[in-house]
Each structure stands twice: as structure tokens, then as C-alpha cells.
Motif scaffolding. Sequence first.
Motif, PDB file in Angstrom:
ATOM      1  N   TYR A  40       7.576 102.257   7.690  1.00 39.86           N
ATOM      2  CA  TYR A  40       8.612 101.243   7.499  1.00 39.86           C
ATOM      3  C   TYR A  40       9.299 100.976   8.836  1.00 39.86           C
ATOM      4  CZ  TYR A  40       8.395 101.516   2.372  1.00 39.86           C
ATOM      5  OH  TYR A  40       8.013 101.448   1.060  1.00 39.86           O
ATOM      6  N   ASN A  41       9.712  99.749   9.030  1.00 41.99           N
ATOM      7  CA  ASN A  41      10.327  99.345  10.291  1.00 41.99           C
ATOM      8  C   ASN A  41      11.849  99.513  10.200  1.00 41.99           C
ATOM      9  OD1 ASN A  41      11.291  98.063  12.584  1.00 41.99           O
ATOM     10  ND2 ASN A  41       9.833  96.384  12.476  1.00 41.99           N
ATOM     11  N   ILE A  42      12.374 100.563  10.824  1.00 43.66           N
ATOM     12  CA  ILE A  42      13.804 100.848  10.718  1.00 43.66           C
ATOM     13  C   ILE A  42      14.650  99.887  11.554  1.00 43.66           C
ATOM     14  CG2 ILE A  42      13.409 103.283  10.210  1.00 43.66           C
ATOM     15  CD1 ILE A  42      14.203 103.905  13.108  1.00 43.66           C
ATOM     16  N   ASP A  43      14.010  99.067  12.392  1.00 42.27           N
ATOM     17  CA  ASP A  43      14.767  98.095  13.184  1.00 42.27           C
ATOM     18  C   ASP A  43      15.095  96.836  12.384  1.00 42.27           C
ATOM     19  OD1 ASP A  43      14.808  99.686  15.434  1.00 42.27           O
ATOM     20  OD2 ASP A  43      12.924  98.883  16.199  1.00 42.27           O
ATOM     21  N   LEU A  44      14.453  96.667  11.226  1.00 42.55           N
ATOM     22  CA  LEU A  44      14.778  95.517  10.392  1.00 42.55           C
ATOM     23  C   LEU A  44      16.090  95.788   9.660  1.00 42.55           C
ATOM     24  CD1 LEU A  44      11.212  94.604   9.106  1.00 42.55           C
ATOM     25  CD2 LEU A  44      12.591  93.438  10.833  1.00 42.55           C
TER      26      LEU A  44
END
Length: 350
Positions: free
Chosen positions: A72-76
Motif C-alpha cells: 500500500y502507498n502510505i504517501d497517498l
Amino acid sequence: MLAGRSPHIAVRNEWLAQEKEEILFPDMPILDSHHHLWDRPGHRYLFDELLGDTRQGHNIQATVFVQSRSMYNIDLPDDLLRPVGEVEFANGVAAQSASGLYGSFRACAGIVGSCDLMARDRLEAVLDRVMAVGGDRFRGVRNQTAWHEDPSIATNPVPPVKGVLLEPAFRDGARRLGARGLTLDVWAYHTQLDEFENLARFCPETTIILDHLGGPLGAGPYRGRRDEVLVDWRASMAKIAELPNVCVKLGGLAMGAGGFDFHLADHPPASEMLAAAWEPYISFAIERFGAHRCMFESNFPVDKGMVSYRSLWNAFKRLTEGASASEKRDLFFLTAARVYKLGIEPKGEF
């Protein structure tokens, strides 16, 4: 169980290495319709590990990646968007496989990602984002839905919500997938098959894939009750088979919740043993759904805690020795290619 703790049987490569079966029908083309990829504490299964399994001798020509709660992209900005990173990651693995450096094998030719179908008004925007990063490989969605009240029955690191298949928002989301030409994969235990049937009837325009043979349970309160569970499971599956929008994946029986416990033996199970144990489920599903609505799956690396990739596919081949070439073509390749709209054909004879 505690959220985040793996419910999967640990993979022991030294134990699996004892199995040295000869590959049956090594030229038969196979499309593995269901596997995962992840990098978690104590367990890594990425492209190299997948490649190691698919190169054990079976003619695996392509695979379908299925939602894994991975990368999962934690920067989103929020939880609804972060699963976009997983689809982007799987598409990158597919691009790596398609580079030509690894032969004609095409990993992640189809991608089933995660998109919260309970997102209501935000669902369309999230689907737009996921489809953009998945490109022409993104084919459908799976949410976490396999729920049981007994904590000893668990197959998800994060427990799903009870009754989600009947939630109006989820059902609306499932319909929206069909409107976009996307599929819905559902992992449900046999105790949830009435809910699954209700959902499938509500969404006749959505192609729904029932994962892992509808989860006949054999652990926890169902240990020692296999015959009773089989009767209940068959009754539910017979009703579901009447719904033309439902397909079923043949596999996933080597999870701990199934209660077969092959991993407790000194040696990994031979394909003859697997075929004998799984025949009542796989033969019934093929009989009721037809080969054109059934597809074999590895469910690796989850099932790898109990079986090797080599003996798993040997077992499936043993179970279909009496099938016609056309039926094998569907079961091992074409059903998955057609349902997920992969646009590929098997190379070789059945």
C-alpha cells in the motif's frame, strides 16, 4: 486472533524440498488463476519466489495476481486510496515478467486489486485511480469478506466485518463493478454461502468469482465434522451453480481453516494423497458449474505452508485424468483467460 498476526501456516522450504515428484503431463499449458505477492515480517514472496515455484516443471504460462494487502502507498492521503499502491506494484511485476528476460512466462497478466466497495460516493473516483495505475492488466476487485465468529477460524491478518456481503453499500459497489466491466472476487467460508448467493442474485450483471471452492471448513468447531460440512457445502454450491454470473476457483484447500493438516506430517503430501482428499469438492464443483465456469488456482504462497507447487498441480492433473481435452483446456487455462479478459491463448496441447 490479533489484527496483523499472520493466520497462514509457515512455509518451511526444507520440509517442502523432500517432495521430488515427477511432473505429470509437463507440456500441459497452465494459467494459475490466483496467487499473491508480499513482503512481510518473516515471509517474503515476490517475483523471484513466484518464479522459483512456477519453474518447478509444470508449464505455467501466465498468472493472475489477487489482492494481498501488500505494498500500500502510505504517501497517498487516506486509507481509501492507499491500496492503489498494490495495483501499481503488481503491474510493475507484470512489466518485469514481460521484459523478455524470463522467457515467455507472464506473471500478473491479470490483476485483481483492492478497492473498498463500501466507499459509496467516492467509489468511482477510487476505481478511476486504480484502473489508471493498473492499465490494461487491471481486471477486478476483491475485498476482505471471509468472516466467522470463532476466532480459531481466520484467514486474514486483519479480521473482516461481519455480514459485509449483505451491506447495501457493498452490494451497490458490486453492481458498479459490473457496469464498468470489472469482476468481483469473493472469499467466503461455507457458512457464508447463503450471503454469497444473495449477493450474486442482487448483481446479475457482475461476474463474481467464488474463491477457494467456497471455503468448506474443517478446523475449529468443524474438526471431525467433515461429512456434515460436505453435505451443507454441496447444498449451498448446488444453488449457487444455478446463477450464470458466478464462476468458482478450484483450490485453496491447503489453508489451515480447511483442516486437512498435511503440514503436521514428517513429509509433504504426495499428489495422490491430495487428490484423494480433495476429490469430493473439486469433482462436485466441476459437475455442477461445468468446466467452462471453473478454474484451477494455486493460492500461493498461502497454500505453500502445506503443499509444494509441484504436487499441487500434479493433484489437479490426477483429478482431471478422465476429462476431455476441451474440459482440461477450460479448467487449466481458458476459463481464467476468458473471465478475466486476458486476451491470451494456451500454447500447447491438453
